[in-house]
Design a protein around this motif. Sequence first.
Motif, PDB file in Angstrom:
ATOM      1  N   MET A  49       0.838  -1.178   0.000  1.00 48.34           N
ATOM      2  CA  MET A  49       0.000   0.000   0.000  1.00 48.34           C
ATOM      3  C   MET A  49       0.883   1.242   0.000  1.00 48.34           C
ATOM      4  O   MET A  49       1.781   1.363   0.838  1.00 48.34           O
ATOM      5  CB  MET A  49      -0.905   0.011   1.236  1.00 48.34           C
ATOM      6  N   ASP A  50       0.647   2.134  -0.932  1.00 51.70           N
ATOM      7  CA  ASP A  50       1.428   3.358  -1.042  1.00 51.70           C
ATOM      8  C   ASP A  50       0.504   4.569  -1.052  1.00 51.70           C
ATOM      9  O   ASP A  50      -0.556   4.539  -1.697  1.00 51.70           O
ATOM     10  CB  ASP A  50       2.252   3.362  -2.334  1.00 51.70           C
ATOM     11  N   PRO A  51       0.900   5.657  -0.386  1.00 56.09           N
ATOM     12  CA  PRO A  51       0.065   6.867  -0.390  1.00 56.09           C
ATOM     13  C   PRO A  51      -0.230   7.394  -1.794  1.00 56.09           C
ATOM     14  O   PRO A  51      -1.288   7.977  -2.030  1.00 56.09           O
ATOM     15  CB  PRO A  51       0.897   7.865   0.415  1.00 56.09           C
ATOM     16  N   ALA A  52       0.698   7.174  -2.734  1.00 56.75           N
ATOM     17  CA  ALA A  52       0.493   7.675  -4.097  1.00 56.75           C
ATOM     18  C   ALA A  52      -0.744   7.073  -4.752  1.00 56.75           C
ATOM     19  O   ALA A  52      -1.290   7.648  -5.713  1.00 56.75           O
ATOM     20  CB  ALA A  52       1.723   7.393  -4.951  1.00 56.75           C
ATOM     21  N   GLU A  78      -4.081  -0.805  -9.492  1.00 53.51           N
ATOM     22  CA  GLU A  78      -2.719  -1.296  -9.643  1.00 53.51           C
ATOM     23  C   GLU A  78      -1.868  -0.857  -8.459  1.00 53.51           C
ATOM     24  O   GLU A  78      -2.176   0.132  -7.794  1.00 53.51           O
ATOM     25  CB  GLU A  78      -2.093  -0.752 -10.941  1.00 53.51           C
ATOM     26  N   GLY A  79      -0.809  -1.595  -8.220  1.00 52.90           N
ATOM     27  CA  GLY A  79       0.120  -1.259  -7.159  1.00 52.90           C
ATOM     28  C   GLY A  79       1.211  -2.318  -7.083  1.00 52.90           C
ATOM     29  O   GLY A  79       1.084  -3.404  -7.660  1.00 52.90           O
ATOM     30  N   PRO A  80       2.304  -2.014  -6.380  1.00 53.65           N
ATOM     31  CA  PRO A  80       3.422  -2.951  -6.309  1.00 53.65           C
ATOM     32  C   PRO A  80       3.017  -4.284  -5.676  1.00 53.65           C
ATOM     33  O   PRO A  80       2.282  -4.319  -4.681  1.00 53.65           O
ATOM     34  CB  PRO A  80       4.449  -2.216  -5.443  1.00 53.65           C
ATOM     35  N   ALA A  81       3.525  -5.358  -6.252  1.00 54.13           N
ATOM     36  CA  ALA A  81       3.244  -6.701  -5.739  1.00 54.13           C
ATOM     37  C   ALA A  81       4.412  -7.612  -6.056  1.00 54.13           C
ATOM     38  O   ALA A  81       5.150  -7.398  -7.014  1.00 54.13           O
ATOM     39  CB  ALA A  81       1.950  -7.260  -6.345  1.00 54.13           C
ATOM     40  N   VAL A  82       4.589  -8.629  -5.218  1.00 60.65           N
ATOM     41  CA  VAL A  82       5.522  -9.712  -5.526  1.00 60.65           C
ATOM     42  C   VAL A  82       4.726 -11.003  -5.575  1.00 60.65           C
ATOM     43  O   VAL A  82       3.799 -11.210  -4.793  1.00 60.65           O
ATOM     44  CB  VAL A  82       6.676  -9.838  -4.501  1.00 60.65           C
ATOM     45  N   ALA A 140       7.028  11.587   9.018  1.00 58.73           N
ATOM     46  CA  ALA A 140       6.505  10.229   8.822  1.00 58.73           C
ATOM     47  C   ALA A 140       7.646   9.223   8.922  1.00 58.73           C
ATOM     48  O   ALA A 140       7.784   8.296   8.118  1.00 58.73           O
ATOM     49  CB  ALA A 140       5.762  10.095   7.500  1.00 58.73           C
ATOM     50  N   ALA A 141       8.484   9.405   9.946  1.00 56.47           N
ATOM     51  CA  ALA A 141       9.740   8.658  10.059  1.00 56.47           C
ATOM     52  C   ALA A 141       9.536   7.185  10.377  1.00 56.47           C
ATOM     53  O   ALA A 141      10.461   6.385  10.185  1.00 56.47           O
ATOM     54  CB  ALA A 141      10.627   9.303  11.118  1.00 56.47           C
ATOM     55  N   SER A 142       8.366   6.807  10.860  1.00 60.26           N
ATOM     56  CA  SER A 142       8.120   5.398  11.159  1.00 60.26           C
ATOM     57  C   SER A 142       7.430   4.682  10.009  1.00 60.26           C
ATOM     58  O   SER A 142       7.124   3.501  10.101  1.00 60.26           O
ATOM     59  CB  SER A 142       7.256   5.270  12.416  1.00 60.26           C
ATOM     60  N   GLY A 143       7.176   5.396   8.904  1.00 58.86           N
ATOM     61  CA  GLY A 143       6.519   4.797   7.752  1.00 58.86           C
ATOM     62  C   GLY A 143       7.478   4.031   6.865  1.00 58.86           C
ATOM     63  O   GLY A 143       8.682   3.912   7.147  1.00 58.86           O
ATOM     64  N   GLY A 144       6.954   3.515   5.763  1.00 59.02           N
ATOM     65  CA  GLY A 144       7.769   2.695   4.878  1.00 59.02           C
ATOM     66  C   GLY A 144       8.977   3.434   4.333  1.00 59.02           C
ATOM     67  O   GLY A 144      10.117   2.974   4.463  1.00 59.02           O
ATOM     68  N   VAL A 145       8.758   4.590   3.725  1.00 60.74           N
ATOM     69  CA  VAL A 145       9.864   5.374   3.174  1.00 60.74           C
ATOM     70  C   VAL A 145      10.674   6.012   4.292  1.00 60.74           C
ATOM     71  O   VAL A 145      11.907   5.935   4.317  1.00 60.74           O
ATOM     72  CB  VAL A 145       9.345   6.442   2.190  1.00 60.74           C
ATOM     73  N   GLY A 146       9.989   6.663   5.223  1.00 54.71           N
ATOM     74  CA  GLY A 146      10.679   7.396   6.277  1.00 54.71           C
ATOM     75  C   GLY A 146      11.626   6.543   7.097  1.00 54.71           C
ATOM     76  O   GLY A 146      12.733   6.981   7.435  1.00 54.71           O
ATOM     77  N   SER A 147      11.221   5.323   7.413  1.00 59.93           N
ATOM     78  CA  SER A 147      12.078   4.468   8.236  1.00 59.93           C
ATOM     79  C   SER A 147      13.352   4.065   7.497  1.00 59.93           C
ATOM     80  O   SER A 147      14.408   3.898   8.111  1.00 59.93           O
ATOM     81  CB  SER A 147      11.312   3.217   8.693  1.00 59.93           C
ATOM     82  N   VAL A 148      13.268   3.928   6.168  1.00 58.18           N
ATOM     83  CA  VAL A 148      14.465   3.617   5.392  1.00 58.18           C
ATOM     84  C   VAL A 148      15.369   4.846   5.304  1.00 58.18           C
ATOM     85  O   VAL A 148      16.595   4.735   5.423  1.00 58.18           O
ATOM     86  CB  VAL A 148      14.093   3.089   3.993  1.00 58.18           C
ATOM     87  N   VAL A 149      14.778   6.020   5.118  1.00 60.82           N
ATOM     88  CA  VAL A 149      15.573   7.255   5.110  1.00 60.82           C
ATOM     89  C   VAL A 149      16.362   7.376   6.411  1.00 60.82           C
ATOM     90  O   VAL A 149      17.570   7.651   6.409  1.00 60.82           O
ATOM     91  CB  VAL A 149      14.661   8.488   4.932  1.00 60.82           C
ATOM     92  N   CYS A 150      15.683   7.175   7.535  1.00 68.83           N
ATOM     93  CA  CYS A 150      16.338   7.285   8.835  1.00 68.83           C
ATOM     94  C   CYS A 150      17.515   6.321   8.948  1.00 68.83           C
ATOM     95  O   CYS A 150      18.601   6.687   9.426  1.00 68.83           O
ATOM     96  CB  CYS A 150      15.342   7.007   9.951  1.00 68.83           C
ATOM     97  N   GLN A 151      17.310   5.095   8.504  1.00 73.26           N
ATOM     98  CA  GLN A 151      18.365   4.094   8.649  1.00 73.26           C
ATOM     99  C   GLN A 151      19.564   4.387   7.748  1.00 73.26           C
ATOM    100  O   GLN A 151      20.710   4.201   8.157  1.00 73.26           O
ATOM    101  CB  GLN A 151      17.797   2.707   8.345  1.00 73.26           C
ATOM    102  N   ILE A 152      19.314   4.849   6.529  1.00 75.11           N
ATOM    103  CA  ILE A 152      20.433   5.180   5.646  1.00 75.11           C
ATOM    104  C   ILE A 152      21.227   6.341   6.222  1.00 75.11           C
ATOM    105  O   ILE A 152      22.468   6.322   6.244  1.00 75.11           O
ATOM    106  CB  ILE A 152      19.931   5.507   4.223  1.00 75.11           C
ATOM    107  N   LYS A 160       6.106  -0.346   6.592  1.00 77.76           N
ATOM    108  CA  LYS A 160       5.461  -0.580   5.310  1.00 77.76           C
ATOM    109  C   LYS A 160       4.137  -1.305   5.501  1.00 77.76           C
ATOM    110  O   LYS A 160       4.056  -2.288   6.243  1.00 77.76           O
ATOM    111  CB  LYS A 160       6.381  -1.420   4.414  1.00 77.76           C
ATOM    112  N   MET A 161       3.100  -0.824   4.830  1.00 84.99           N
ATOM    113  CA  MET A 161       1.786  -1.462   4.901  1.00 84.99           C
ATOM    114  C   MET A 161       1.692  -2.506   3.798  1.00 84.99           C
ATOM    115  O   MET A 161       1.785  -2.192   2.606  1.00 84.99           O
ATOM    116  CB  MET A 161       0.688  -0.415   4.723  1.00 84.99           C
TER     117      MET A 161
END
Length: 332
Positions: A45-48, A70-74, A151-163, A326-327
């Motif tokens: 699930m993405d906000p976009a 449509e949306g990302p899937a594996v 939104a640091a605990s979200g999917g994108v934000g949490s990765v930004v923080c870690q990098i 990530k949701m």
Amino acid sequence: MRSREVRLERRPNGSPVRDDFSFAEVDLPDPGPGEVQVRNLYMAMDPAMRGRMSEARSYVPPFELGKAMEGPAVGEVVASNDPNFAPGDLVWSRLGWREGFTAPADKVEKRSRDLPPQAYLGFAGMTGLTAYVGLLHSAALKPGDTVFVSAASGGVGSVVCQIAKLKGHKVIGAAGGERKKRYLLDVLKLDGAIDYKAEPSLTKALAREAPQGIDVYFDNVGGDHLQAALAIANKYARFALCGMISQYNSTEPSAAPRNLTAAVTKELTLQGFIALNHLDKMDAFLADVRAWHAAGLLTSAETVYEGLDRSLEAFDGLFDGSGLGKMLVKIA
């Protein structure tokens, strides 16, 4: 093979409601020449996605009414009529919101099994690429920078923080609620965390956590968060404008930021970006995140909903603050 899918039936006005969507079941044809049949394992699930539910002009076309979204899937290939794919292959696609599909082989991309399948929807997928590109290229992270992430605990934000942390930076994150604040401090080991729901002034809270100012702001929220970042930014600070989730369901213009003149007086760089325009960096990105993950420097936070029936609940979780990281929806 039969597959259920979620369709958009009408354009939402404000926050989406259940009557905006429908569930349908379809028969999937056998793959023709150059096609594959895939059973989805996870969808993201993405906000976009909210933007594509409207008819507003954007960088991707809106969802069509009466058709599966449509949306990302594996997923896993179950049948193939293309020489480049075989049953059992793990693949990534943009054909989420459904249990399975038959499609031309160029609609899927093969992924290795050295990472969990859902990682390709998180830190090793477009979510991770968004964080990577925004922080390292749009914001041009430099040694000594102090980084603020909304939104640091979200999917994108949490990765930004870690990098930013693994590269040795002071990082301050904002999120809503004590549980998310503890996650930022205890799990991601950030230098400062703000529960914006508990702060009468986000600007004062950021000034408290970053008394020397901020040099980089990664914006996922807009509104009051952007206003606070503008107020506390050091001269020549760089902003990566990734998203403005505070406004996606709004029917009225945002009242903030009210201090945009700071961008002029402080000579700030405010850079919007779309990760889809940076796919040329995918190989370098994947090499980096695989190495960071193998070294234990990158972890994944996920909120997983079981079954396609809960996909709309998962989508709501992007906006109501109930999710952490990530949701995802586990489909099979």
